[in-house]
Design a protein around this motif. Structure first.
Motif, mmCIF file in Angstrom:
data_model
loop_
_atom_site.group_PDB
_atom_site.id
_atom_site.type_symbol
_atom_site.label_atom_id
_atom_site.label_comp_id
_atom_site.label_asym_id
_atom_site.label_seq_id
_atom_site.Cartn_x
_atom_site.Cartn_y
_atom_site.Cartn_z
ATOM 1 N N PRO A 186 0.824 -1.210 0.000
ATOM 2 C CA PRO A 186 0.000 0.000 0.000
ATOM 3 C C PRO A 186 0.858 1.260 0.000
ATOM 4 O O PRO A 186 1.971 1.273 0.534
ATOM 5 C CB PRO A 186 -0.795 -0.125 1.319
ATOM 6 C CG PRO A 186 -0.735 -1.578 1.685
ATOM 7 C CD PRO A 186 0.597 -2.050 1.180
ATOM 8 N N PHE A 188 0.719 5.726 0.475
ATOM 9 C CA PHE A 188 -0.031 6.805 1.107
ATOM 10 C C PHE A 188 0.196 8.096 0.328
ATOM 11 O O PHE A 188 1.330 8.473 0.059
ATOM 12 C CB PHE A 188 0.428 6.999 2.554
ATOM 13 C CG PHE A 188 0.261 5.776 3.417
ATOM 14 C CD1 PHE A 188 -0.936 5.524 4.067
ATOM 15 C CD2 PHE A 188 1.307 4.878 3.581
ATOM 16 C CE1 PHE A 188 -1.097 4.402 4.857
ATOM 17 C CE2 PHE A 188 1.167 3.751 4.377
ATOM 18 C CZ PHE A 188 -0.042 3.512 5.016
ATOM 19 N N VAL A 194 -5.153 3.331 4.790
ATOM 20 C CA VAL A 194 -5.638 2.652 3.587
ATOM 21 C C VAL A 194 -6.010 1.222 3.982
ATOM 22 O O VAL A 194 -5.942 0.833 5.151
ATOM 23 C CB VAL A 194 -4.574 2.665 2.465
ATOM 24 C CG1 VAL A 194 -4.292 4.092 2.015
ATOM 25 C CG2 VAL A 194 -3.285 1.990 2.915
ATOM 26 N N HIS A 203 -1.235 4.462 8.559
ATOM 27 C CA HIS A 203 -0.189 5.408 8.151
ATOM 28 C C HIS A 203 0.937 5.398 9.196
ATOM 29 O O HIS A 203 0.693 5.178 10.395
ATOM 30 C CB HIS A 203 -0.798 6.802 8.046
ATOM 31 C CG HIS A 203 0.098 7.815 7.430
ATOM 32 N ND1 HIS A 203 1.068 8.493 8.146
ATOM 33 C CD2 HIS A 203 0.201 8.270 6.148
ATOM 34 C CE1 HIS A 203 1.709 9.317 7.347
ATOM 35 N NE2 HIS A 203 1.204 9.216 6.126
#
Length: 273
Positions: A186, A188, A194, A203
């Motif tokens: 993932p 950011f 997310v 995060h």
């Protein structure tokens, strides 16, 4: 957890436990210790509690013995554990801790936190992973339910790719490799969390607002104290602290303010001593 035989935890460990006990008053906070013998009676449990008087006022703190061969039984880790030569492992304390957290979450579920993580607010999810930085998944804090398929993959990857001589290969390395395969790494674009498949992926601000290269900032005086409003807990990067810097009362450092706010019982004990 404590993967050595040490029975006198330093203040940061006690602060981590107290802060978790305060932030999660309705949940058990369990400290596993390799040096602790089996606890089979109420008297033995009371005797164990008396060893840690600064935490005795928290009824939700429990102490369990860390028995690795039992913990690893019926998991992919047992084959590795039975053949590894502990005496030749440069980072045995750490790689054994990496293995234990996988087995614990597989068998019991819950939220795992390293003992240099100070809790400051409740994590809103029981199922989550967290980024340590862009492109690296943290091994210091995560939460999953018992027998989650992702935890089994962590254990398999730990064994299949074992390189104990490489720092972090069995910790963040395992997480990062499995997450990349599970959902693609993932990314950011802002400070929002997310998703990784159906699991929240936090995060770096949630646990690592101060990155590891800046770990000394915790032991410095700040002109204006940070609020950490976007964080659930703070990882103090104790492995980086080779000189053994500690919280010093009256120093006005950031870490002193954290102790005062989130583990005041430990702070008062240090003042008395």
């Amino acid at each position: 957890m404590e993967t050595t035989d040490r029975m006198e935890p330093p203040s940061l460990v006690l602060c981590a436990i107290e802060s978790a006990a305060r932030i999660y008053p309705d949940r058990p906070v369990v400290y596993f210790m390799k040096g602790l013998g089996n606890i089979t009676t109420e008297e033995e449990e009371n005797n164990t509690r008396q060893r840690f008087p600064s935490l005795s006022s928290f009824p939700n703190v429990y102490y369990f013995p860390l028995i690795m061969d039992e913990l690893f039984s019926n998991t992919p880790l047992i084959s590795w554990f039975e053949k590894v030569d502990q005496s030749r492992e440069q980072y045995w304390t750490h790689v054994s801790s990496d293995a234990c957290r996988f087995a614990m979450i597989w068998k019991y579920g819950g939220i795992y936190m390293d003992t240099d993580v100070i809790s400051i607010s409740q994590v809103p999810n029981d199922h989550f992973l967290a980024a340590q930085s862009q492109g690296t998944t943290s091994s210091s804090v995560f939460g999953l339910s018992p027998h989650h398929s992702l935890t089994w993959q962590f254990m398999e990857n730990f064994v299949e790719n074992y390189r104990g001589e490489i720092w972090g290969h069995q910790g963040p390395g395992v997480f990062t490799r499995v997450v990349t395969r599970w959902c693609g790494m993932p990314t950011f674009n802002c400070t929002d969390d997310v998703m990784c498949a159906n699991i929240s992926y936090f995060h770096p601000q949630r646990f690592y607002p101060i990155p590891y290269k800046s770990w000394r900032k915790y032991f410095q005086v700040w002109e204006r104290l940070p609020t950490f409003n976007s964080s659930y807990a703070l990882h103090l990067w104790n492995f980086m602290n080779k000189a053994g810097q500690t919280m010093v009362p009256g120093s006005n450092t950031l870490v002193e303010h954290l102790y005062q706010n989130y583990c005041p019982t430990i702070y008062r004990q240090i003042l008395r001593n």
